[in-house]
Scaffold this active site. Structure first.
Site, PDB file in Angstrom:
ATOM      1  N   LEU A  35      -5.810  -8.707 -10.237  1.00 47.59           N
ATOM      2  CA  LEU A  35      -5.482 -10.178  -9.927  1.00 47.59           C
ATOM      3  C   LEU A  35      -5.304 -10.442  -8.202  1.00 47.59           C
ATOM      4  O   LEU A  35      -4.848 -11.508  -8.112  1.00 47.59           O
ATOM      5  CB  LEU A  35      -4.006  -9.887  -9.893  1.00 47.59           C
ATOM      6  CG  LEU A  35      -2.970  -9.048 -11.112  1.00 47.59           C
ATOM      7  CD1 LEU A  35      -1.943  -9.305 -11.125  1.00 47.59           C
ATOM      8  CD2 LEU A  35      -3.616 -10.318 -12.356  1.00 47.59           C
ATOM      9  N   CYS A  36      -6.473  -9.803  -7.126  1.00 44.03           N
ATOM     10  CA  CYS A  36      -6.790 -10.348  -6.352  1.00 44.03           C
ATOM     11  C   CYS A  36      -7.712 -10.931  -5.981  1.00 44.03           C
ATOM     12  O   CYS A  36      -8.287 -11.365  -7.409  1.00 44.03           O
ATOM     13  CB  CYS A  36      -7.594  -8.682  -5.683  1.00 44.03           C
ATOM     14  SG  CYS A  36      -6.594  -7.713  -4.981  1.00 44.03           S
ATOM     15  N   HIS A  37      -7.591 -12.172  -5.327  1.00 46.10           N
ATOM     16  CA  HIS A  37      -8.391 -13.319  -5.081  1.00 46.10           C
ATOM     17  C   HIS A  37      -9.970 -12.796  -4.737  1.00 46.10           C
ATOM     18  O   HIS A  37      -9.844 -12.172  -3.349  1.00 46.10           O
ATOM     19  CB  HIS A  37      -7.822 -14.420  -4.117  1.00 46.10           C
ATOM     20  CG  HIS A  37      -6.980 -15.117  -4.984  1.00 46.10           C
ATOM     21  ND1 HIS A  37      -5.238 -14.217  -4.790  1.00 46.10           N
ATOM     22  CD2 HIS A  37      -6.752 -16.290  -5.821  1.00 46.10           C
ATOM     23  CE1 HIS A  37      -4.670 -14.664  -4.999  1.00 46.10           C
ATOM     24  NE2 HIS A  37      -5.750 -15.809  -5.986  1.00 46.10           N
ATOM     25  N   MET A  66      -5.191  -6.083   0.529  1.00 50.01           N
ATOM     26  CA  MET A  66      -5.557  -4.980   0.147  1.00 50.01           C
ATOM     27  C   MET A  66      -6.745  -4.384  -0.087  1.00 50.01           C
ATOM     28  O   MET A  66      -7.168  -3.148   0.305  1.00 50.01           O
ATOM     29  CB  MET A  66      -5.478  -5.653  -1.580  1.00 50.01           C
ATOM     30  CG  MET A  66      -4.165  -6.208  -2.174  1.00 50.01           C
ATOM     31  SD  MET A  66      -2.705  -4.338  -2.443  1.00 50.01           S
ATOM     32  CE  MET A  66      -4.058  -3.959  -3.544  1.00 50.01           C
ATOM     33  N   GLU A  67      -7.529  -5.601   0.892  1.00 46.95           N
ATOM     34  CA  GLU A  67      -8.615  -5.099   1.272  1.00 46.95           C
ATOM     35  C   GLU A  67      -9.082  -4.053   2.215  1.00 46.95           C
ATOM     36  O   GLU A  67     -10.009  -3.284   2.116  1.00 46.95           O
ATOM     37  CB  GLU A  67      -9.664  -6.422   1.837  1.00 46.95           C
ATOM     38  CG  GLU A  67      -9.983  -7.813   1.067  1.00 46.95           C
ATOM     39  CD  GLU A  67      -8.969  -8.010   0.257  1.00 46.95           C
ATOM     40  OE1 GLU A  67      -8.914  -8.571  -0.692  1.00 46.95           O
ATOM     41  OE2 GLU A  67      -7.722  -8.250   0.565  1.00 46.95           O
ATOM     42  N   ASP A 104     -15.392  12.861  -1.548  1.00 49.50           N
ATOM     43  CA  ASP A 104     -16.358  13.364  -2.495  1.00 49.50           C
ATOM     44  C   ASP A 104     -17.038  13.851  -1.703  1.00 49.50           C
ATOM     45  O   ASP A 104     -18.211  15.296  -2.477  1.00 49.50           O
ATOM     46  CB  ASP A 104     -17.616  11.838  -2.514  1.00 49.50           C
ATOM     47  CG  ASP A 104     -18.106  12.000  -3.622  1.00 49.50           C
ATOM     48  OD1 ASP A 104     -17.939  12.823  -5.145  1.00 49.50           O
ATOM     49  OD2 ASP A 104     -20.166  11.919  -3.665  1.00 49.50           O
TER      50      ASP A 104
END
Length: 265
Positions: free
Chosen positions: A75-77, A113-114, A128
């Protein structure tokens, strides 16, 4: 109380319409940590890892991840980021690597969010690259450290209350009247943003025919801002937490909630 704007009146997930929001400078900084054995950290610092420069690789991975956030979080733009900065620091006291990611733009929605995605993917990249030599690494303390800009203003993690219900609201609510002969109105999601108000009381006497439609007409008559925000024929309304039609009769003390029209995205 804050609401979940990514849910519509039916509880369904949706992308929030930010087209009516103002474009402002926005930044967010997120942090994460990768705890590891001291010998693993020494190998990273000395540049002796067989896969190459761990910190440089993780930095690039974090920057790339920030730019691809809407592909990962449904749902992120999609955003035109003007800055992504990922810093990784070896910390012998942890022992491990501390990560800080900062994202910036001039836009209509925030970049928390970014920043979180950048910090998380940088941490995953460290894991990793080092998992072959250290299988007990732990990724922890991933959170938004601070943000600036937008309607909710500036804040930092350390200055926020631990109880979300005690956080400052995005906008100041109107002071309730003392009249018992009133309707209690609540505005959610984009409507709250457009109108700049969470809650409002309207005297029932202001409505000759107290129905939902009459209430909408009354609010629209206040000024062009209200008229624009409430003019959609698909406006969603609820009375006492039950979805209602425009013909619904109203009585003193009723709680009326307004939701923006349901849209896809």
């Amino acid at each position: 109380m804050n609401t979940l704007t990514h849910l519509n009146a039916k509880g369904e997930a949706r992308m929030v319409d930010v087209s009516e929001k103002q474009t402002t400078q926005r930044t967010a900084t997120a942090t994460a940590s990768v705890e590891m054995h001291a010998s693993t950290l020494d190998m990273i610092i000395q540049g002796g890892h067989p896969k190459g420069d761990v910190l440089a690789t993780a930095r690039i991975a974090g920057i790339m991840a920030a730019k691809r956030t809407p592909e990962l979080i449904p749902l992120c733009h999609p955003l035109m980021l003007s800055k992504v900065e990922v810093d990784l620091e070896a910390d012998a006291q942890l022992p491990g690597v501390r990560i800080r990611a900062t994202c910036k733009l001039a836009g209509q929605t925030g970049v928390e969010m970014e920043a979180l995605t950048a910090a998380s993917v940088a941490a995953l990249t460290v894991y990793d690259m080092c998992k072959a030599v250290d299988k007990r690494m732990v990724i922890s303390n991933t959170y938004v450290e601070e943000k600036t800009g937008g309607k909710s203003g500036d804040w930092s993690f350390d200055n926020l209350a631990t109880d979300p219900s005690q956080q400052p609201q995005a906008s100041q609510s109107s002071q309730p009247t003392t009249s018992a002969n009133a309707l209690n109105l609540h505005f959610f999601a984009e409507l709250r943003e457009q109108l700049g108000v969470d809650n409002l009381q309207v005297a029932l006497d202001a409505l000759p025919n107290p129905t939902l439609q009459e209430l909408v007409n009354y609010l629209q008559s206040q000024d062009s801002k209200w008229d624009t925000a409430l003019k959609s024929p698909n406006l969603l309304m609820a009375v006492n937490q039950q979805m209602a039609k425009p013909t619904q009769k109203l009585k003193a003390g009723d709680e009326v909630a307004f939701f923006p029209p349901v849209t896809g995205g």
